[in-house]
Motif scaffolding. Structure first.
Motif, PDB file in Angstrom:
ATOM      1  N   THR A 116      61.244  -0.726  -2.800  1.00  0.00           N
ATOM      2  CA  THR A 116      62.236   0.316  -3.095  1.00  0.00           C
ATOM      3  C   THR A 116      63.650  -0.179  -2.806  1.00  0.00           C
ATOM      4  OG1 THR A 116      61.949   1.229  -0.863  1.00  0.00           O
ATOM      5  CG2 THR A 116      60.602   2.180  -2.631  1.00  0.00           C
ATOM      6  N   ALA A 117      63.787  -1.427  -2.349  1.00  0.00           N
ATOM      7  CA  ALA A 117      65.101  -1.970  -2.017  1.00  0.00           C
ATOM      8  C   ALA A 117      65.862  -2.339  -3.281  1.00  0.00           C
ATOM      9  CB  ALA A 117      64.953  -3.204  -1.123  1.00  0.00           C
ATOM     10  N   ALA A 118      67.177  -2.202  -3.242  1.00  0.00           N
ATOM     11  CA  ALA A 118      68.002  -2.595  -4.385  1.00  0.00           C
ATOM     12  C   ALA A 118      67.924  -4.104  -4.592  1.00  0.00           C
ATOM     13  CB  ALA A 118      69.446  -2.158  -4.152  1.00  0.00           C
TER      14      ALA A 118
ATOM     15  N   ALA B 219      53.869   5.917   6.231  1.00  0.00           N
ATOM     16  CA  ALA B 219      55.266   5.672   6.624  1.00  0.00           C
ATOM     17  C   ALA B 219      55.509   4.181   6.856  1.00  0.00           C
ATOM     18  CB  ALA B 219      55.599   6.468   7.881  1.00  0.00           C
ATOM     19  N   PHE B 220      54.528   3.498   7.439  1.00  0.00           N
ATOM     20  CA  PHE B 220      54.661   2.054   7.686  1.00  0.00           C
ATOM     21  C   PHE B 220      54.728   1.295   6.362  1.00  0.00           C
ATOM     22  CE2 PHE B 220      52.363  -2.047   8.591  1.00  0.00           C
ATOM     23  CZ  PHE B 220      53.399  -2.644   9.293  1.00  0.00           C
ATOM     24  N   LEU B 221      53.855   1.637   5.420  1.00  0.00           N
ATOM     25  CA  LEU B 221      53.868   0.982   4.115  1.00  0.00           C
ATOM     26  C   LEU B 221      55.218   1.189   3.427  1.00  0.00           C
ATOM     27  CD1 LEU B 221      52.597  -0.493   1.745  1.00  0.00           C
ATOM     28  CD2 LEU B 221      51.498   1.641   1.064  1.00  0.00           C
ATOM     29  N   ASN B 222      55.744   2.392   3.508  1.00  0.00           N
ATOM     30  CA  ASN B 222      57.029   2.669   2.871  1.00  0.00           C
ATOM     31  C   ASN B 222      58.170   1.908   3.551  1.00  0.00           C
ATOM     32  OD1 ASN B 222      56.071   4.305   0.815  1.00  0.00           O
ATOM     33  ND2 ASN B 222      56.174   6.163   2.065  1.00  0.00           N
ATOM     34  N   GLN B 223      58.073   1.725   4.860  1.00  0.00           N
ATOM     35  CA  GLN B 223      59.083   0.918   5.550  1.00  0.00           C
ATOM     36  C   GLN B 223      59.003  -0.535   5.120  1.00  0.00           C
ATOM     37  OE1 GLN B 223      57.844   2.254   9.533  1.00  0.00           O
ATOM     38  NE2 GLN B 223      59.953   2.880   9.916  1.00  0.00           N
TER      39      GLN B 223
ATOM     40  N   ARG C 280      57.972  -1.511   2.146  1.00  0.00           N
ATOM     41  CA  ARG C 280      58.473  -1.531   0.765  1.00  0.00           C
ATOM     42  C   ARG C 280      59.994  -1.471   0.731  1.00  0.00           C
ATOM     43  NH1 ARG C 280      56.784   3.219  -1.893  1.00  0.00           N
ATOM     44  NH2 ARG C 280      57.473   2.272  -3.840  1.00  0.00           N
ATOM     45  N   ALA C 281      60.599  -0.905   1.763  1.00  0.00           N
ATOM     46  CA  ALA C 281      62.066  -0.867   1.821  1.00  0.00           C
ATOM     47  C   ALA C 281      62.649  -2.256   2.085  1.00  0.00           C
ATOM     48  CB  ALA C 281      62.516   0.107   2.908  1.00  0.00           C
ATOM     49  N   ILE C 282      61.794  -3.199   2.476  1.00  0.00           N
ATOM     50  CA  ILE C 282      62.223  -4.574   2.725  1.00  0.00           C
ATOM     51  C   ILE C 282      61.967  -5.452   1.507  1.00  0.00           C
ATOM     52  CG2 ILE C 282      61.857  -6.616   4.160  1.00  0.00           C
ATOM     53  CD1 ILE C 282      60.842  -4.667   6.362  1.00  0.00           C
TER      54      ILE C 282
END
Length: 404
Positions: free
Chosen positions: A26-28, A55-59, A61-63
């Protein structure tokens, strides 16, 4: 999916299809793709991820992109379901005879290799060395110059092998519950250290209690009546093995500690429930056996196990039926260089729990000694299941995001 050689030394030979699930970032501007390696050996990343906190998976994905990679012989990847036929029910009327059980297991493995699997190259390909090469094939398939690794238990053993074989492959890695290159077989002395830590935090007399229960069962096996009129006989090895299997999860550790007073009072009902499950017919996972036997142990490690098991609190129950079962002809064995201490410049976070008898703190410290960019994080009161420890999860995210 990605197609890989069954044996990387034969790139034009038989091939396997390995599968993975890619969770888009999900990161730019996503960072280096994060590949998750499950433990076992034999667990599938796609299965383990179903139990991960969302929540961990989404964190993650933010990377970067997150890839749940099913190693060869696991989950959705080939060879599919490398299992040997189910065994038979072990007799209730006598305590477990480990020599007889080992002989039975040897015969089952020989039969499986001769008639069920039949493909010698397929068995030869079930090694950590080949799986490490698969990671470089995966990197090329996704078009990444490098990958980051998030690994647990046996997955850390694979990650360390990949760091040795492909120095430029890994950007950074998080290893939770560290199994070093020579840690496949457990040193009973290190297991003792964990049991003494459990005693310190839960029951000061635990070591003496276990030794007393063992000696009683060695002198006179317990006879436990069953509802169907049969009698279950329990010996010394059963209690050793039951506790050895428990020292990788806090919930099971607490259950053992809670059962000690009853065992001291010669009430063996809790041990009997475990023993009934152990005696039940079960499949034999050839992938698990082959991978562990291929990794094997150095002469020094085998000698330490031999010297330490005699006076160990649980003997060598944690390793059974290894290493003896690895002598069955047809099982692969990697060269000694595979087990040598690792020297790597990869940035790594090694996370371990103080109550982990399967991959104890000493493992991580020994591995980190050869990795100048490694940091060891010790989680007090945690065991082998570090992916459910909030403190560990936060550290994983910060490290993979390069915030520490």
């Amino acid at each position: 999916s990605v197609r890989v050689p069954l044996l990387h030394e034969r790139p034009d030979g038989k091939r396997l299809t390995l599968r993975y699930v890619r969770f888009r970032s999900t990161a730019a501007r996503p960072g280096t793709p994060i590949v998750f390696l499950a433990g076992g050996p034999g667990d599938a990343a796609t299965r383990v991820f179903r139990g991960m906190p969302i929540a961990f998976l989404n964190q993650l994905r933010a990377i970067a992109d997150v890839i749940a990679f099913d190693q060869r012989g696991t989950g959705l990847s080939e060879p599919l379901n490398p299992l040997c036929p189910s065994g038979t029910l072990l007799p209730y009327a006598q305590a477990i005879d480990t020599a007889a059980l080992l002989a039975t297991l040897r015969a089952r493995v020989r039969s499986c290799l001769d008639s069920t699997i039949r493909d010698a190259d397929m068995v030869k390909g079930l090694t950590t060395f080949e799986s490490a090469a698969d990671l470089d094939d995966l990197r090329r398939a996704i078009g990444a110059p490098s990958i980051s690794l998030l690994a647990g238990s046996y997955g850390t053993h694979l990650a360390l092998a990949a760091a040795r074989q492909f120095p430029g492959l890994i950007d950074r890695m998080v290893l939770a519950g560290v199994e070093g290159p020579d840690d496949t077989f457990k040193d009973p002395a290190r297991v003792d250290e964990v049991i003494r830590e459990i005693a310190r935090t839960r029951r000061p007399t635990l070591e003496a209690d276990i030794r007393l229960i063992r000696s009683r069962l060695a002198a006179e096996p317990a006879r436990v009546p069953l509802p169907d009129g049969a009698t279950l006989v329990l010996g010394e090895w059963e209690v050793e093995r039951w506790i050895a299997e428990a020292v990788d999860e806090v919930r099971e550790i607490d259950a053992v500690v809670a059962a000690v007073p009853a065992l001291l009072a010669k009430n063996y009902s809790v041990l009997a429930r475990w023993a009934l499950g152990f005696r039940a017919p079960r499949m034999l996972n050839l992938m698990n056996l082959t991978m562990d036997c291929a990794s094997y142990a150095s002469h020094g490690r085998l000698e330490a196990i031999r010297l330490n098991k005699g006076d160990a609190i649980l003997g060598d129950a944690i390793n059974f039926p290894l290493p003896s079962l690895c002598d069955v002809p047809g099982l692969p064995r990697l060269p000694d260089a595979f087990r040598a201490p690792l020297h790597s410049g990869v940035a790594a976070l090694l996370i371990v729990g103080t109550l982990d008898g399967r991959t104890p703190v000493a493992n991580a410290r020994q591995v980190a000694a050869g990795m100048p960019k490694a940091r060891v994080m010790v989680v007090e009161g945690a065991s082998h299941g570090l992916f459910h420890e909030e403190q560990a999860l936060r550290a994983m995210i910060d490290f993979l995001a390069n915030r520490q």
